[in-house]
Structures are given as C-alpha cells and as structure tokens.
Design a protein around this motif. Sequence first.
Motif, short mmCIF file in Angstrom:
data_model
loop_
_atom_site.label_atom_id
_atom_site.label_comp_id
_atom_site.label_asym_id
_atom_site.label_seq_id
_atom_site.Cartn_x
_atom_site.Cartn_y
_atom_site.Cartn_z
N UNK A 1 0.82 -1.22 0.00
CA UNK A 1 0.00 0.00 0.00
C UNK A 1 0.85 1.26 0.00
N UNK A 2 2.04 1.19 0.61
CA UNK A 2 2.87 2.38 0.76
C UNK A 2 3.97 2.48 -0.28
N UNK A 3 4.01 1.55 -1.21
CA UNK A 3 5.03 1.60 -2.25
C UNK A 3 4.97 2.93 -2.99
N UNK A 4 6.10 3.58 -3.13
CA UNK A 4 6.15 4.87 -3.81
C UNK A 4 5.86 6.06 -2.93
N UNK A 5 5.43 5.83 -1.68
CA UNK A 5 5.17 6.93 -0.76
C UNK A 5 6.43 7.25 0.04
N UNK A 6 6.38 8.33 0.81
CA UNK A 6 7.51 8.70 1.64
C UNK A 6 7.74 7.71 2.78
N UNK A 7 6.76 6.86 3.07
CA UNK A 7 6.87 5.89 4.15
C UNK A 7 7.33 4.52 3.66
N UNK A 8 7.64 4.40 2.39
CA UNK A 8 7.89 3.09 1.79
C UNK A 8 9.03 2.34 2.46
N UNK A 9 10.05 3.02 2.90
CA UNK A 9 11.20 2.32 3.46
C UNK A 9 11.17 2.12 4.96
N UNK A 10 10.07 2.48 5.62
CA UNK A 10 10.03 2.38 7.08
C UNK A 10 9.82 0.95 7.55
N UNK A 11 10.27 0.64 8.78
CA UNK A 11 9.95 -0.66 9.37
C UNK A 11 8.44 -0.85 9.46
N UNK A 12 8.00 -2.10 9.30
CA UNK A 12 6.58 -2.44 9.42
C UNK A 12 6.44 -3.42 10.58
N UNK A 13 5.60 -3.07 11.54
CA UNK A 13 5.33 -3.92 12.69
C UNK A 13 3.86 -4.35 12.68
N UNK A 14 3.63 -5.65 12.68
CA UNK A 14 2.28 -6.18 12.90
C UNK A 14 2.14 -6.31 14.41
N UNK A 15 1.50 -5.34 15.03
CA UNK A 15 1.51 -5.28 16.49
C UNK A 15 0.43 -6.14 17.15
N UNK A 16 -0.40 -6.79 16.34
CA UNK A 16 -1.27 -7.86 16.82
C UNK A 16 -1.50 -8.82 15.65
N UNK A 17 -1.43 -10.11 15.92
CA UNK A 17 -1.92 -11.09 14.95
C UNK A 17 -2.37 -12.33 15.68
N UNK A 18 -3.33 -13.01 15.09
CA UNK A 18 -3.80 -14.30 15.58
C UNK A 18 -4.76 -14.84 14.53
#
Length: 508
Positions: free
Chosen positions: A261-278
């Motif tokens: 979703x963020x490809x090409x945006x200014x946030x594209x290179x930031x770490x991504x944290x899935x802060x909840x999953x189940x």
Amino acid sequence: MAIVVSDRPSGRLTEAWRFCVGTGRFELALRRDYQDSLALIQRDIGFRHIRGHGLLSDGVGIYQPYEYRGARQVRYGFGYVDQVVDAYLELGIRPFLELGFMPSALASGDQTVFWWQGNVTPPRSFAEWAELVRATVGHLVDRYGLDEVRTWPIEVWNEPNLKEFWRDADPEAYHHLYEVTAHAVKEVDAALQVGGPAISPGSDEWLVRFAEFVTDRSVPVDFVSRHAYTSGPAQHVPFGVHQTLQPAGHLLEQFAQPRQALAGSALAGLPVHITEFNSSYRPDNPIHDTAFHAAYLAPVLAHGGDLVDSFSYWTFSDMFEEVGVPTSLFHGGFGLLTHRQVKKPTYHLYAFLARMGDEILARGDDHLVTRDAGGRVSVLAWAPVDVTQPYPSPASGGAHRVQLSIPVGTAQTTSAAMVRSTVNEEAGNAWTAWAELGRPRSPRPAQLDTLRELAEPVRGHRSLPIVGGRVELDLTLSRHEVSLVEITAVADETPPWWDESRLLGHER
C-alpha cells in the motif's frame, strides 16, 4: 521422494517472530501470577518486547487532576508504571509502548471499550494530552535512561479505524491526535521511535491517507503498524464464540499489505510492525486452545519474517479481561498459556522455534530446516491443515509425510543423534486432556499438576546413520502435529573396553 536440503544457507531466520508479544491491559502486570507466567515464557521463548492496551487509562493512575487555591492542576503518578516496567526489564523484555486509552478526566466523551472501560474519545484538551505524553515519556527516559528508551517503539493509539476503539472511526481526528502525540514524543528526544496507525485488518486505505497526512505536514513517523486476523463474524454461544477461518496464508498476505500500500510513498522504506496477529480476534474462541492452532500458525512463523520487521502474537497469556473475567481454565483465550501456567500447543510452536538455529537451509509448505553455529540441524515440521471442513482436519485427510535428505557433520562422520519433540491431538495437548477430565472450570491442584504434565511435548530419541555427510529423515506426522527434530553429528567417545553384552556380568 526426499527433498534434498542444500548445505549452503539460503538466508537467515530473522527474529521478527519474537520481536514482540501481546499482553492484557497494562496494570495486570502487577499481579504475581502474570509475572510468573511471563517468566516461564521468557525462559522458553524469550520475546524482546511486550505490547498491550491501557497505559494511559485510569487503572494505571498516571493522569490525576486536582484543584488547589482555585486553580486546576495535574499530578502524574508513575508508581504502577515503574513497577510494571521494572518487572519487564528484570524478565529480559522491553516495552512496546502503546499510547492509549484516554484518561476519563481528560476525555471529551464517555464512550468506552471492553469490560474494563477504556475511554476511546479524543482529549478535551490537546495541550493537556501533549503534556501527558511528554510527562510520561520524559519520566521513562529519566528513570531508565535515554539509550534504553530509544529501543522502545512508541505506538499512537489502537485500531482507530474501528468505531469501537476511536469515536466515529474518524481519520481526521486520529491524524490530529497522531500529529500532536508524535511531536510531543520528539520533544522529549528526537531519536525516540514513534509510529502508527495500528489499524485493524481490511482498512489499508487508512495507511495511504495516513502517509499522505504525515508527509504533507512533515509529521514524524519512524515505523508503520497494523494488525492481522483471519476469522469471520462471531457466532455467539454462552461465554464463547465460533468463527470460520481463512487459510493461514491470508495472514502472510496481510503482513505484505502495508509495504504494497505504501510503495512509492515517503513511508515506503520504514519498518513495518504487525503489532497484533492471531487466527480469531476474539478472546473466547476455543480454536486458540487446540493443536490445530499450532499447525495452522506454523507456516506463518516460518515465513512471516520475510515480509515484516515484526509480528506480535496476541497474547502471551490468558490473563486478559476484555470481555470480562474468564469463567473457566480453558475458555478460548488468546494466550500461549492459560491461567495457572498450563501450556497450549501454540506455546510449543514458539518454544520449538526458539531452539532452532538462524541459518535457513530449506523452507516449504510443511517444513523449516535451520542450522546453528555449532552445526546442529533443526527441522520444524507440521501437518498442513484444512479450514474448509466443518471440523478441523488435516489437509491430507490423514497422516502427513515429510522426507528430507539433510547435510549433517562431515563426510567422515558416521552417526548422528536425533531428538524429536512432538505436539499433536494427544501429545502436548492439555486442552484434550482437560476435555477428557470433564472440562472442570476450576481444576483442583492435582488436576492442574496432571494438565501441566500432559501439556509437555512427547520426546523421543534415536541414532541415525550419516552416509556421505547426509542423514535421510522420514517423518510421519499425525493429525495437527507439529514436531521439532534436532540432529547433531556424533563424535563417538565410547571407550574400547565397553561391552554392552556384559551388563549383567557374564563373561563372553
């Protein structure tokens, strides 16, 4: 036919799977049984960070306004915060701070979420909210040191795209909250990590709008966060729910979505944290307690680190009261552990992974093969599951076979020691044993001892021949089985006088 495992690593197993784990609301960590459970988790698994709701809610008692000589003032109380964070650090785990929910005395409304009534409305004074954030983060820096707190990610709110967690699910209001909060954090120290928007599944347009907002207004953001679940609508029964599940691969698809979703945006290179999953987003779904659940999530743990910087299991313990105080030992709670420290099959999935090396030799739909620095080879193998059946069943309809040709030792080594640890519908499955005991809601001490014993994996061992520097491994996995196989080349130190035939003292 056996899969030939290469001797050359294909990559490294990241620590994304244990970077963070979820917890019930913040002040539950004051309880002794909570800390006992976390100590057990840390001994066997060793998570790096822990994240939960309610840091700024009334139960923690940070925000305490008062009047003195006709003027309204605020006193901040950090006693509970200090006790909790001290306990975390003593147990080798760091906070992943979630800034929420709203103190009732600062809230602009009375809408709450959960049995414990976390307020989910914006602040009536953003200036006071900013000061609360600065005071809290500043206190943590003063107490634990800047270098330490710089390693703690700080997340702004929880699932603001849901009206249950943020009044009207208003993105503009959240963006304003994020902007004020992020600047307040950076005023304490510019190198502190702040991020969001911690959205629930299915709302990645929020990520795009969030990226546009922070970019247009030059708002600080150091990481992006979202959540991932695969369950359908809740089918309610008394004290529980049932839900359909999508295949576990859908979790991996959700993990990949933020970067897409963020490809090409200014946030594209930031770490991504899935802060909840189940699997299920409900803390009362019995699927969480089963062997099926461990086999279901095994491929997610094996492959998830390729897609995100972390994915945080929600949660480490059943000590969790969002829908009320549980009425039974096994009740479908999120936890890897029940109350009273009974291990669930998914606990062992994590504990197995914690024993593996970091060199990846092979990965597939039913296996992960690693090697550690000492040359020990570990195989995590699981029986793939089928979520389309009316009752959980293996995808193969029966036993599942995994055949691998594995490089072990050197061409001169002739034997290896194999240790196999197994969890399935019978082994390492306290939930099944509890059902056979009649599902006692409050087991007696002797029953708890039995359940803890039966919750341990079944372990076996044998010698394997090494031929040409390889071991041929042929595993048959039963229904919903997850097994860890550890293989170590043997340097035989048997003395020349050893003679097993003389154990009873008879001459040959």
